[in-house]
Design a protein around this motif. Structure first.
Motif, mmCIF file in Angstrom:
data_model
loop_
_atom_site.group_PDB
_atom_site.id
_atom_site.type_symbol
_atom_site.label_atom_id
_atom_site.label_comp_id
_atom_site.label_asym_id
_atom_site.label_seq_id
_atom_site.Cartn_x
_atom_site.Cartn_y
_atom_site.Cartn_z
ATOM 1 N N ALA A 112 -2.661 5.401 -5.643
ATOM 2 C CA ALA A 112 -3.470 6.439 -6.281
ATOM 3 C C ALA A 112 -2.611 7.270 -7.225
ATOM 4 N N VAL A 113 -3.226 7.698 -8.326
ATOM 5 C CA VAL A 113 -2.561 8.559 -9.302
ATOM 6 C C VAL A 113 -3.462 9.743 -9.602
ATOM 7 N N GLY A 114 -2.901 10.745 -10.265
ATOM 8 C CA GLY A 114 -3.674 11.899 -10.664
ATOM 9 C C GLY A 114 -4.362 11.680 -11.999
ATOM 10 N N ASN A 115 -5.214 12.612 -12.346
ATOM 11 C CA ASN A 115 -5.956 12.554 -13.601
ATOM 12 C C ASN A 115 -5.151 13.240 -14.696
ATOM 13 N N ASP A 116 -4.060 12.584 -15.121
ATOM 14 C CA ASP A 116 -3.156 13.154 -16.115
ATOM 15 C C ASP A 116 -2.498 12.029 -16.902
ATOM 16 N N SER A 117 -1.688 12.406 -17.883
ATOM 17 C CA SER A 117 -1.083 11.395 -18.764
ATOM 18 C C SER A 117 -0.114 10.488 -18.018
ATOM 19 N N ILE A 118 0.568 11.028 -17.006
ATOM 20 C CA ILE A 118 1.475 10.197 -16.207
ATOM 21 C C ILE A 118 0.674 9.168 -15.424
ATOM 22 N N GLY A 119 -0.459 9.591 -14.875
ATOM 23 C CA GLY A 119 -1.330 8.662 -14.169
ATOM 24 C C GLY A 119 -1.840 7.553 -15.075
ATOM 25 N N PHE A 173 -0.328 6.400 -17.747
ATOM 26 C CA PHE A 173 0.828 5.525 -17.989
ATOM 27 C C PHE A 173 1.029 4.546 -16.838
ATOM 28 N N LEU A 174 0.971 5.051 -15.611
ATOM 29 C CA LEU A 174 1.218 4.204 -14.444
ATOM 30 C C LEU A 174 0.101 3.181 -14.241
ATOM 31 N N LYS A 175 -1.126 3.596 -14.435
ATOM 32 C CA LYS A 175 -2.252 2.677 -14.289
ATOM 33 C C LYS A 175 -2.141 1.542 -15.294
ATOM 34 N N ASN A 176 -1.824 1.881 -16.539
ATOM 35 C CA ASN A 176 -1.663 0.853 -17.570
ATOM 36 C C ASN A 176 -0.489 -0.070 -17.256
ATOM 37 N N TYR A 177 0.595 0.511 -16.771
ATOM 38 C CA TYR A 177 1.778 -0.298 -16.419
ATOM 39 C C TYR A 177 1.434 -1.253 -15.277
ATOM 40 N N ALA A 178 0.729 -0.760 -14.275
ATOM 41 C CA ALA A 178 0.368 -1.602 -13.135
ATOM 42 C C ALA A 178 -0.541 -2.750 -13.560
ATOM 43 N N GLU A 179 -1.466 -2.476 -14.476
ATOM 44 C CA GLU A 179 -2.372 -3.523 -14.940
ATOM 45 C C GLU A 179 -1.616 -4.641 -15.657
ATOM 46 N N LYS A 180 -0.516 -4.296 -16.312
ATOM 47 C CA LYS A 180 0.279 -5.295 -17.030
ATOM 48 C C LYS A 180 1.069 -6.214 -16.095
ATOM 49 N N GLN A 181 1.188 -5.827 -14.823
ATOM 50 C CA GLN A 181 1.944 -6.655 -13.887
ATOM 51 C C GLN A 181 1.179 -7.909 -13.458
ATOM 52 N N LYS A 182 -0.122 -7.924 -13.708
ATOM 53 C CA LYS A 182 -0.956 -9.090 -13.379
ATOM 54 C C LYS A 182 -0.914 -9.441 -11.890
ATOM 55 N N PHE A 183 -1.003 -8.391 -11.048
ATOM 56 C CA PHE A 183 -1.108 -8.636 -9.616
ATOM 57 C C PHE A 183 -2.375 -9.447 -9.328
ATOM 58 N N LEU A 223 5.926 12.907 -9.245
ATOM 59 C CA LEU A 223 7.119 12.678 -10.054
ATOM 60 C C LEU A 223 8.346 12.677 -9.149
ATOM 61 N N ALA A 224 9.269 11.767 -9.412
ATOM 62 C CA ALA A 224 10.555 11.748 -8.707
ATOM 63 C C ALA A 224 11.655 11.916 -9.747
ATOM 64 N N PHE A 225 12.383 13.017 -9.677
ATOM 65 C CA PHE A 225 13.483 13.253 -10.606
ATOM 66 C C PHE A 225 14.754 12.647 -10.018
ATOM 67 N N VAL A 226 15.363 11.746 -10.786
ATOM 68 C CA VAL A 226 16.490 10.958 -10.286
ATOM 69 C C VAL A 226 17.715 11.237 -11.148
ATOM 70 N N GLU A 227 18.804 11.639 -10.514
ATOM 71 C CA GLU A 227 20.074 11.803 -11.220
ATOM 72 C C GLU A 227 21.011 10.697 -10.759
ATOM 73 N N VAL A 246 0.839 -1.190 0.000
ATOM 74 C CA VAL A 246 0.000 0.000 0.000
ATOM 75 C C VAL A 246 0.881 1.250 0.000
ATOM 76 N N GLY A 247 0.587 2.186 -0.897
ATOM 77 C CA GLY A 247 1.349 3.431 -0.885
ATOM 78 C C GLY A 247 1.588 3.993 -2.267
ATOM 79 N N GLU A 248 2.694 4.717 -2.397
ATOM 80 C CA GLU A 248 2.922 5.517 -3.591
ATOM 81 C C GLU A 248 3.261 4.698 -4.837
ATOM 82 N N ILE A 249 2.640 5.102 -5.922
ATOM 83 C CA ILE A 249 3.044 4.715 -7.266
ATOM 84 C C ILE A 249 3.292 6.037 -7.980
ATOM 85 N N LEU A 250 4.445 6.175 -8.612
ATOM 86 C CA LEU A 250 4.842 7.460 -9.194
ATOM 87 C C LEU A 250 5.723 7.219 -10.413
ATOM 88 N N ALA A 251 6.058 8.291 -11.075
ATOM 89 C CA ALA A 251 6.960 8.191 -12.222
ATOM 90 C C ALA A 251 8.367 8.602 -11.799
#
Length: 300
Positions: free
Chosen positions: A50-57, A59-69, A84-88, A5-10
């Motif tokens: 939970a995700v927001g109502n945007d294109s990133i959301g 993307f993440l929802k579709n990606y999560a569905e493909k994991q077949k949890f 969003l998490a910006f990673v260097e 339970v918790g964050e799903i992000l890009a």
């Protein structure tokens, strides 16, 4: 089943190319990564986020569905953004983070039904939700429900200073939640936030897992402590390594229904987990290089 339970992000992975700096979008979020790791190993897992109502959301929802949890609960919050998490990434694979969390959805999580909770052996929590009062209240209530139902509660501190802003607020949130946890993961740096005295006295009944990078990990429980080795590899990207480790550890623990295990059994479980974490650093992103159980077995 393990319920995460918790964050799903890009994760926006930065890289210098030619005359500019470019970001590659990857799915991420510590508890989501743990869920992906467990599923890749062949475990039974559910994820709620939970995700927001945007294109990133989207993307993440579709990606999560493909994991077949085994079960997936992702709420789309219409008036919020997706985190969003910006990673260097440095030359040795280590990372630095910067978060975009203005009016984001990661702490506005879906409610967990009694039916779903009844299926779980372990309920695992991410930490970003604790930075918001609503998220902390949600986590406290669900953890108490899990404890009352006889479930193990797992938590990854995964401290990000810019998420909380104020270290005192962060510590207040952590110290209210940690007493409810049976399994707690720290990095070496995070143990310094709490101090040895707190960990030894207040968390002695919990199974404390401390990741130590290339040196493997350390576990502590009821006055016992041991270090467990890992394999030697050349990392490409350490993003999600701790999550892959924790996914491997929970995969080994979820059938036990207790953390009161022998040193020999814990060493076996955590060596497996260490290899999971190490192998995940061989590619970019938190979930693209997660190993299967068969691949891990080749290194044991």
């Amino acid at each position: 089943m393990i319920l995460c339970v918790g964050e799903i992000l890009a994760d926006m992975l930065g890289e210098k190319k030619r005359n500019g700096y470019f970001y590659e979008r990857k799915a991420g979020g510590a508890p989501f990564n743990v869920a992906c790791a467990v599923k890749k190993l062949g475990g039974s897992v559910a994820f709620a986020g939970a995700v927001g109502n945007d294109s990133i959301g989207d993307f993440l929802k579709n990606y999560a569905e493909k994991q077949k949890f085994d079960e997936l609960l992702i709420s789309v919050r219409k008036n919020k953004n997706t985190t969003l998490a910006f990673v260097e990434i440095s030359d040795d694979g280590e990372r630095s983070f910067g978060f975009y969390r203005k009016n984001t959805a990661d702490s506005d999580l879906p409610q967990i039904s009694d039916e779903l909770l009844s299926k779980a052996n372990i309920v695992h929590f991410g930490s970003l939700m604790l930075s918001e009062k609503s998220g902390l209240d949600y986590a406290m209530k669900l953890a108490k429900r899990a404890k009352e139902a006889g479930k193990l509660v797992s938590f990854d501190v995964n401290h990000r200073s810019d998420v909380f802003g104020d270290e005192n607020n962060a510590m207040k949130a952590y110290l209210s939640f940690l007493p409810l946890c049976d399994i707690i993961k720290f990095s070496e740096d995070e143990t310094e936030l709490f101090g040895e005295d707190y960990i030894e006295r207040k968390l002695k009944n919990s199974l404390v897992l401390i990741t130590r990078g290339a040196k493997g990990c350390e576990w502590r429980h009821n006055g016992r402590t041991e270090r467990v080795r890992t394999i030697k590899i050349k990392p490409v990207d350490a993003t999600g390594a701790g999550d892959a480790f924790l996914g491997g550890a929970l995969f080994g623990l979820y059938k036990e229904k207790t953390v009161d295990l022998s040193a020999e059994k814990l060493e076996k479980i955590l060596l497996f987990a260490n290899v999971c974490g190490s192998l995940n650093t061989l590619g970019r992103g938190a979930t693209d290089s997660l190993p299967t159980r068969q691949k891990v077995a080749k290194y044991l």
